[in-house]
Motif scaffolding. Structure first.
Motif, PDB file in Angstrom:
ATOM      1  N   GLN B 553       0.082  15.561  45.156  1.00 33.43           N
ATOM      2  CA  GLN B 553       1.171  14.586  45.066  1.00 33.43           C
ATOM      3  C   GLN B 553       0.646  13.228  44.626  1.00 33.43           C
ATOM      4  OE1 GLN B 553       4.542  15.338  45.559  1.00 33.43           O
ATOM      5  NE2 GLN B 553       4.744  13.314  44.646  1.00 33.43           N
ATOM      6  N   LYS B 554      -0.526  12.848  45.160  1.00 35.66           N
ATOM      7  CA  LYS B 554      -1.139  11.580  44.778  1.00 35.66           C
ATOM      8  C   LYS B 554      -1.463  11.557  43.299  1.00 35.66           C
ATOM      9  CE  LYS B 554      -3.139  10.010  49.123  1.00 35.66           C
ATOM     10  NZ  LYS B 554      -4.348   9.942  49.934  1.00 35.66           N
ATOM     11  N   GLN B 555      -1.960  12.737  42.772  1.00 35.05           N
ATOM     12  CA  GLN B 555      -2.290  12.839  41.340  1.00 35.05           C
ATOM     13  C   GLN B 555      -1.028  12.650  40.492  1.00 35.05           C
ATOM     14  OE1 GLN B 555      -4.360  16.506  40.531  1.00 35.05           O
ATOM     15  NE2 GLN B 555      -6.348  15.662  41.150  1.00 35.05           N
ATOM     16  N   ILE B 556       0.079  13.346  40.891  1.00 37.05           N
ATOM     17  CA  ILE B 556       1.349  13.244  40.162  1.00 37.05           C
ATOM     18  C   ILE B 556       1.821  11.791  40.147  1.00 37.05           C
ATOM     19  CG2 ILE B 556       3.826  13.888  40.215  1.00 37.05           C
ATOM     20  CD1 ILE B 556       2.802  16.583  41.524  1.00 37.05           C
ATOM     21  N   ASP B 557       1.730  11.161  41.334  1.00 35.59           N
ATOM     22  CA  ASP B 557       2.166   9.757  41.437  1.00 35.59           C
ATOM     23  C   ASP B 557       1.372   8.844  40.515  1.00 35.59           C
ATOM     24  OD1 ASP B 557       4.014  10.489  43.291  1.00 35.59           O
ATOM     25  OD2 ASP B 557       2.854   9.812  45.058  1.00 35.59           O
ATOM     26  N   SER B 558       0.042   9.103  40.427  1.00 39.78           N
ATOM     27  CA  SER B 558      -0.788   8.237  39.584  1.00 39.78           C
ATOM     28  C   SER B 558      -0.502   8.488  38.099  1.00 39.78           C
ATOM     29  CB  SER B 558      -2.275   8.455  39.886  1.00 39.78           C
ATOM     30  OG  SER B 558      -2.627   9.764  39.539  1.00 39.78           O
ATOM     31  N   LEU B 559      -0.204   9.789  37.729  1.00 42.81           N
ATOM     32  CA  LEU B 559       0.133  10.099  36.330  1.00 42.81           C
ATOM     33  C   LEU B 559       1.450   9.422  35.934  1.00 42.81           C
ATOM     34  CD1 LEU B 559      -0.880  13.862  36.167  1.00 42.81           C
ATOM     35  CD2 LEU B 559      -1.822  11.999  34.802  1.00 42.81           C
ATOM     36  N   LYS B 560       2.443   9.521  36.848  1.00 47.25           N
ATOM     37  CA  LYS B 560       3.723   8.887  36.585  1.00 47.25           C
ATOM     38  C   LYS B 560       3.550   7.382  36.405  1.00 47.25           C
ATOM     39  CE  LYS B 560       6.939  12.032  38.872  1.00 47.25           C
ATOM     40  NZ  LYS B 560       7.759  12.251  40.081  1.00 47.25           N
ATOM     41  N   SER B 562       0.876   5.860  35.339  1.00 55.26           N
ATOM     42  CA  SER B 562       0.181   5.521  34.083  1.00 55.26           C
ATOM     43  C   SER B 562       1.122   5.603  32.892  1.00 55.26           C
ATOM     44  CB  SER B 562      -1.021   6.458  33.892  1.00 55.26           C
ATOM     45  OG  SER B 562      -0.551   7.780  33.753  1.00 55.26           O
ATOM     46  N   LYS B 563       2.152   6.543  32.941  1.00 60.65           N
ATOM     47  CA  LYS B 563       3.130   6.634  31.845  1.00 60.65           C
ATOM     48  C   LYS B 563       3.960   5.360  31.763  1.00 60.65           C
ATOM     49  CE  LYS B 563       3.760  11.598  31.454  1.00 60.65           C
ATOM     50  NZ  LYS B 563       4.624  12.713  31.807  1.00 60.65           N
ATOM     51  N   ASN B 564       4.310   4.847  32.933  1.00 59.33           N
ATOM     52  CA  ASN B 564       5.113   3.640  32.962  1.00 59.33           C
ATOM     53  C   ASN B 564       4.294   2.468  32.433  1.00 59.33           C
ATOM     54  OD1 ASN B 564       7.224   5.033  34.060  1.00 59.33           O
ATOM     55  ND2 ASN B 564       6.589   4.636  36.185  1.00 59.33           N
TER      56      ASN B 564
END
Lengths: 62, 564
Positions: B553-560, B562-564
């Motif tokens: 979940q932490k990885q997904i949050d960090s990817l999201k 970085s897109k922003n």
């Protein structure tokens, strides 16, 4: 001197009495008339003797 | 007579000179012995002068008078004059009346409208402490009268263990070797170990001749002080450098017509053994360092301290009877006249040295030790509290008073207290026990400052009325001076006293004063079986999947992010 011999003796006696009263007096207590009379009496007697001796000396009478 | 003797010859002259020298030396060295006489003259200078002049004039007139009738008349006049002087001045106590009025006029009075709180309540009455101290010393030792003093930030009873007055030889040769310093707030006073302090004083209250405190202090006086100063109580305390010292309170007599006593500063005597030089100093110029009332503020240990002679503070408190004017305390007025109540048996009389906290009042007074008086109307049957008087115990030139009578508070005074205590526990053997030393206890409880009296139950010996036997943990009572209720409190738990008082009186207060609840009943659980829980060796269950999910979940949050 001979005329006043007893007066001098009395002065001596009252002086001793006064000294004794002075030693015995409680000076730390408040003013107490009855106790003060113990001091006043010998003082007055000594004064009376001195005046009496003076009178005898000046008038040459007893 | 001396002149005649002097003129007789050389030998007589030598004898006269030697006698005069001996007399002069005796006058110089023995001034501690005759100083009370000098002070007596100073204290009653007006009366002595008046009587002397009248006597002198009367006797002169008497001697000059020739007639017997005239002489008898003068004698009668003298008797009448001295009779009136005695009856008015002493029998009707008008001399003391005028002296007290003088004190009142020269007093720096400050009326306060809010009572200070009490703090560091002392548990034992003075006589109990004295009895317990005497139980702890040997045959050849005496204990000096205890005094409550400030040592650092603590209040302690201090007293010296000195050679007894019973054995003269020890008074001449021995020193004071120890001092008791016992906390006044502890329920368990001990007269041993750290409370028994080894300190040597070569000058003491029970020692003889030049080693006597009174004598050493008087020898230290200058010529003017010999006529005006009087040594009073002796206190033992620590100075600013931590050394134990003897502090002798001094009384200064002021005024001419009706001289009155005031605080005259202190004489401080250092500890330590004396050598020959000290001995010579003692004999010739005495021992001690004089500190005037003005200079006392420069010595921290003497500020907020207890150094004021009780004789002075008693007269100051008593002088409040003149608040209604000069003629008010006369027998036909007596509207505001007050007295210091006398407690029965050989109890410690007022003032009661009490620690007050003035910080929440607007008086600007310091918080610390005060001599407290509870003045009552003059009549024996009148036991209401008219004034609370707070005299700074360090000799500060001020006197604070709270006028209970003018505020119509209707508080009961100290003399009403013993019977209330006896009434509250009828099963007690009150023939052997007496509630003593009712000192003020003022606390902010249930929304307002409430005044109580704290009394201690002491057993007084049948054979020796000075022997008070209080156990280390005596029975204590608090009496509400307004509601008159007696609350028995547990001496071992001072922190619960206010709560105990509230528990007993809150319903009366609430119904009478329409107040809410204070001391909300909530129990805070402390230390309940926590060690049992801690001792269970349980292995916590770890959910490995949850950890993996959280990591992803932490990885997904960090990817999201970085897109922003």
């Amino acid at each position: 001197m001979s005329k006043n011999k007893f007066r001098y003796i009395l002065i001596g006696i009252f002086t001793i009495l006064l000294i004794l009263q002075l030693v015995n007096y409680d000076f730390s207590a408040d003013f107490d008339w009855k106790s003060v009379l113990k001091l006043a009496a010998p003082i007055l007697m000594i004064i009376a003797m001195v005046l009496s001796i003076k009178h005898v000396k000046s008038n040459d009478e007893n | 007579m001396i002149k005649n003797y002097w003129n007789k010859g050389k030998k007589q002259k030598i004898v006269t000179i030697i006698c005069a020298l001996v007399l002069l030396i005796a006058l110089f060295v023995l001034r501690d012995d005759y100083q009370p006489a000098l002070l007596f003259v100073r204290k009653f200078i007006f009366i002595i002068l008046l009587s002397g002049i009248i006597l002198f004039l009367g006797l002169r007139k008497f001697r000059k008078s020739t007639s017997t009738g005239g002489r008898l008349g003068i004698l009668a006049l003298l008797v009448v004059f001295f009779g009136i002087l005695y009856v008015v001045g002493w029998h009707f106590k008008m001399y003391d009346y005028m002296k007290t009025y003088n004190v009142f006029n020269h007093l720096n009075r400050v009326e306060i409208n809010e009572l200070p709180l009490t703090q560091n309540e002392r548990i034992q009455p003075l006589r109990n402490v004295f009895s317990m101290a005497n139980e702890s010393v040997g045959e050849t030792k005496d204990v000096s009268l205890p005094h409550l003093v400030r040592i650092g930030d603590e209040n302690k009873w201090t007293m010296a263990i000195q050679p007894t007055e019973k054995y003269v030889w020890q008074g001449m040769t021995d020193n004071t070797e120890e001092v008791f310093a016992v906390s006044s707030t502890t329920p368990f006073p001990r007269f041993s170990s750290e409370n028994r302090i080894p300190v040597t004083f070569s000058i003491g209250e029970s020692l003889k001749f030049s080693r006597n405190t009174y004598n050493a202090v008087v020898q230290r006086f200058n010529i003017f002080q010999l006529f005006t100063m009087e040594p009073s109580d002796t206190y033992y305390m620590k100075n600013d450098s931590g050394q134990w010292v003897q502090v002798v309170s001094l009384i200064k007599w002021k005024g001419f017509l009706f001289p009155y006593p005031t605080f005259g500063g202190v004489m401080v005597i250092d500890n330590g053994e004396h050598d020959f030089n000290d001995y010579m100093e003692r004999i010739l110029i005495g021992k001690g360092t004089y500190i005037s009332p003005e200079n006392m503020k420069n010595h921290i240990y003497l500020t907020r301290q207890n150094t004021l002679a009780e004789k002075v503070s008693r007269l100051q408190a008593e002088s409040l009877k003149f608040l209604g004017g000069f003629s008010d305390p006369l027998p036909w007025n007596m509207e505001t006249a007050v007295k210091i109540p006398e407690m029965p048996k050989d109890q410690n009389q007022q003032p009661y040295v009490t620690d007050f906290d003035f910080s929440d009042t607007e008086t600007g007074a310091f918080s610390g030790l005060y001599h407290w008086f509870g003045l009552e109307p003059v009549g024996d049957e009148r036991t209401s509290l008219s004034f609370s008087v707070f005299v700074p115990a360090d000799g500060t030139d001020k006197m604070y008073y709270y006028n209970h009578a003018a505020k119509k508070q209707g508080y009961a005074g100290v003399s009403a207290m013993p019977l209330k205590v006896k009434e509250s526990r009828k099963e007690y053997d009150w023939t052997a026990n007496t509630p003593v030393e009712f000192r003020p206890y003022i606390k902010d409880i249930a929304g307002k400052k409430r005044m109580f009296f704290m009394g201690t139950v002491s057993s007084i010996s049948d054979t020796d009325s000075k022997q008070f036997d209080g156990s280390a943990t005596p029975d204590l009572v608090l009496i509400d001076s307004e509601y008159r209720d007696v609350v028995w409190i547990d001496v071992k738990h001072p922190s619960q006293w206010d709560k105990t008082v509230y528990d007993q009186l809150n319903e009366a207060w609430r119904s009478s004063e329409k107040i809410g609840y204070y001391f909300v009943e909530e129990t805070k659980e402390i230390d309940i079986a926590r060690h049992v829980i801690d001792s269970i060796k349980a292995i916590p269950q770890v959910d490995k999947k949850a950890e993996e999910i959280e990591r992803l979940q932490k990885q997904i949050d960090s990817l999201k992010a970085s897109k922003n």
